[in-house]
Design an enzyme around this catalytic site. Structure first.
Site, mmCIF file in Angstrom:
data_model
loop_
_atom_site.group_PDB
_atom_site.id
_atom_site.type_symbol
_atom_site.label_atom_id
_atom_site.label_comp_id
_atom_site.label_asym_id
_atom_site.label_seq_id
_atom_site.Cartn_x
_atom_site.Cartn_y
_atom_site.Cartn_z
ATOM 1 N N ASN A 62 51.766 44.277 33.521
ATOM 2 C CA ASN A 62 50.555 43.757 32.882
ATOM 3 C C ASN A 62 49.626 43.170 33.939
ATOM 4 O O ASN A 62 50.071 42.612 34.946
ATOM 5 C CB ASN A 62 50.862 42.755 31.750
ATOM 6 C CG ASN A 62 51.799 41.641 32.133
ATOM 7 O OD1 ASN A 62 52.583 41.760 33.063
ATOM 8 N ND2 ASN A 62 51.721 40.534 31.404
ATOM 9 N N GLU A 64 46.315 40.801 33.988
ATOM 10 C CA GLU A 64 45.397 39.960 33.199
ATOM 11 C C GLU A 64 44.087 39.733 33.957
ATOM 12 O O GLU A 64 43.931 40.160 35.106
ATOM 13 C CB GLU A 64 46.109 38.656 32.843
ATOM 14 C CG GLU A 64 47.332 38.942 31.983
ATOM 15 C CD GLU A 64 48.068 37.694 31.510
ATOM 16 O OE1 GLU A 64 47.798 36.588 32.023
ATOM 17 O OE2 GLU A 64 48.930 37.853 30.622
ATOM 18 N N ASN A 65 43.155 39.090 33.276
ATOM 19 C CA ASN A 65 41.830 38.869 33.859
ATOM 20 C C ASN A 65 41.283 37.535 33.358
ATOM 21 O O ASN A 65 41.570 37.148 32.211
ATOM 22 C CB ASN A 65 40.901 40.022 33.436
ATOM 23 C CG ASN A 65 39.615 40.034 34.235
ATOM 24 O OD1 ASN A 65 38.695 39.273 33.998
ATOM 25 N ND2 ASN A 65 39.566 40.910 35.213
ATOM 26 N N ALA A 66 40.492 36.865 34.184
ATOM 27 C CA ALA A 66 39.875 35.594 33.788
ATOM 28 C C ALA A 66 39.006 35.804 32.547
ATOM 29 O O ALA A 66 38.812 34.874 31.753
ATOM 30 C CB ALA A 66 39.048 35.032 34.941
ATOM 31 N N SER A 67 38.485 37.001 32.383
ATOM 32 C CA SER A 67 37.837 37.380 31.125
ATOM 33 C C SER A 67 38.948 37.970 30.254
ATOM 34 O O SER A 67 39.257 39.160 30.311
ATOM 35 C CB SER A 67 36.743 38.417 31.403
ATOM 36 O OG SER A 67 36.179 38.833 30.180
ATOM 37 N N TYR A 68 39.590 37.098 29.473
ATOM 38 C CA TYR A 68 40.888 37.402 28.858
ATOM 39 C C TYR A 68 41.028 38.776 28.193
ATOM 40 O O TYR A 68 42.040 39.442 28.376
ATOM 41 C CB TYR A 68 41.257 36.324 27.827
ATOM 42 C CG TYR A 68 41.528 34.951 28.392
ATOM 43 C CD1 TYR A 68 41.577 34.711 29.770
ATOM 44 C CD2 TYR A 68 41.738 33.870 27.541
ATOM 45 C CE1 TYR A 68 41.825 33.444 30.276
ATOM 46 C CE2 TYR A 68 41.988 32.600 28.035
ATOM 47 C CZ TYR A 68 42.024 32.383 29.400
ATOM 48 O OH TYR A 68 42.273 31.138 29.887
ATOM 49 N N GLU A 75 52.581 48.755 29.594
ATOM 50 C CA GLU A 75 52.755 50.121 29.087
ATOM 51 C C GLU A 75 51.520 50.963 29.380
ATOM 52 O O GLU A 75 51.601 52.122 29.791
ATOM 53 C CB GLU A 75 52.986 50.103 27.569
ATOM 54 C CG GLU A 75 54.233 49.366 27.133
ATOM 55 C CD GLU A 75 54.000 47.888 26.838
ATOM 56 O OE1 GLU A 75 53.267 47.229 27.615
ATOM 57 O OE2 GLU A 75 54.548 47.396 25.849
ATOM 58 N N CYS A 110 49.002 49.404 22.361
ATOM 59 C CA CYS A 110 49.840 50.287 23.192
ATOM 60 C C CYS A 110 50.515 51.354 22.341
ATOM 61 O O CYS A 110 50.679 52.494 22.787
ATOM 62 C CB CYS A 110 50.887 49.480 23.951
ATOM 63 S SG CYS A 110 50.170 48.549 25.322
#
Ligand code: THU
Length: 154
Positions: A62, A64-68, A75, A110
């Site tokens: 996975n 992730e990003n600060a822009s959720y 997957e 997914c």
């Protein structure tokens, strides 16, 4: 050690179940991929390993990003890697997390992305110790919408 799959018998149009050694390898590679998870917001690392019909394995974590909402599941990382390298027929995917007492189940998004590439391949959902539950994509997303449906309006 991996447990025996609960659904060993092939279903109609379903690919052959994997050999125990293949399952173990896929789970181990998923666990390796989990180490690369970028998940500073959830602190919930996930890894996946995707086996193609011709025996290639693509792993993913996975991201992730600060822009959720821009975060990507493990997957889909693995599937995107495979597609972008020319592989779109899949036999199985193993999903790994740090959950000790529960099998990691793929999210709805997914499941839909898996279904795009066939209904009858296997999803191995593991606990941290490598034990697993296995279902087909169809079992995880019954009555689904897929590519063929787009041609049924005439
Ligand atoms: N996540 C996955 O990568 N796969 C799953 O099957 C469930 C959830 C990720 C998304 C997010 O980065 C974190 O786990 C918490 O939801």
């Amino acid at each position: 050690m991996a447990q025996m799959p609960i659904n060993l018998a092939p279903r109609p149009s379903t690919g052959e179940p994997l050999e125990p050694a293949q399952i173990e390898k896929l789970i181990l590679l998923g666990q390796e991929a989990k180490k690369f998870a970028y998940c500073p917001y959830s602190n919930f690392p996930v890894g996946a390993a995707l086996l193609t019909l011709d025996g290639k394995i693509f792993s993913g974590c996975n991201i992730e990003n600060a822009s959720y909402p821009l975060g990507t599941c493990a997957e889909r990382t693995a599937i995107q890697k495979a597609i972008s390298e020319g592989y779109k027929e899949f036999r199985a995917i193993a999903i790994t997390s740090n959950m000790k007492n529960d099998f990691i189940a793929p999210c709805g998004a997914c499941r839909q992305v898996m279904r795009e590439f066939g209904k009858h391949w296997y999803v191995y959902m593991t606990k941290e110790d490598g034990t697993y539950d296995v279902r087909t994509v169809h079992e995880l997303l019954p009555a689904s919408f897929g590519p063929d449906d787009l041609h049924k309006t005439k």
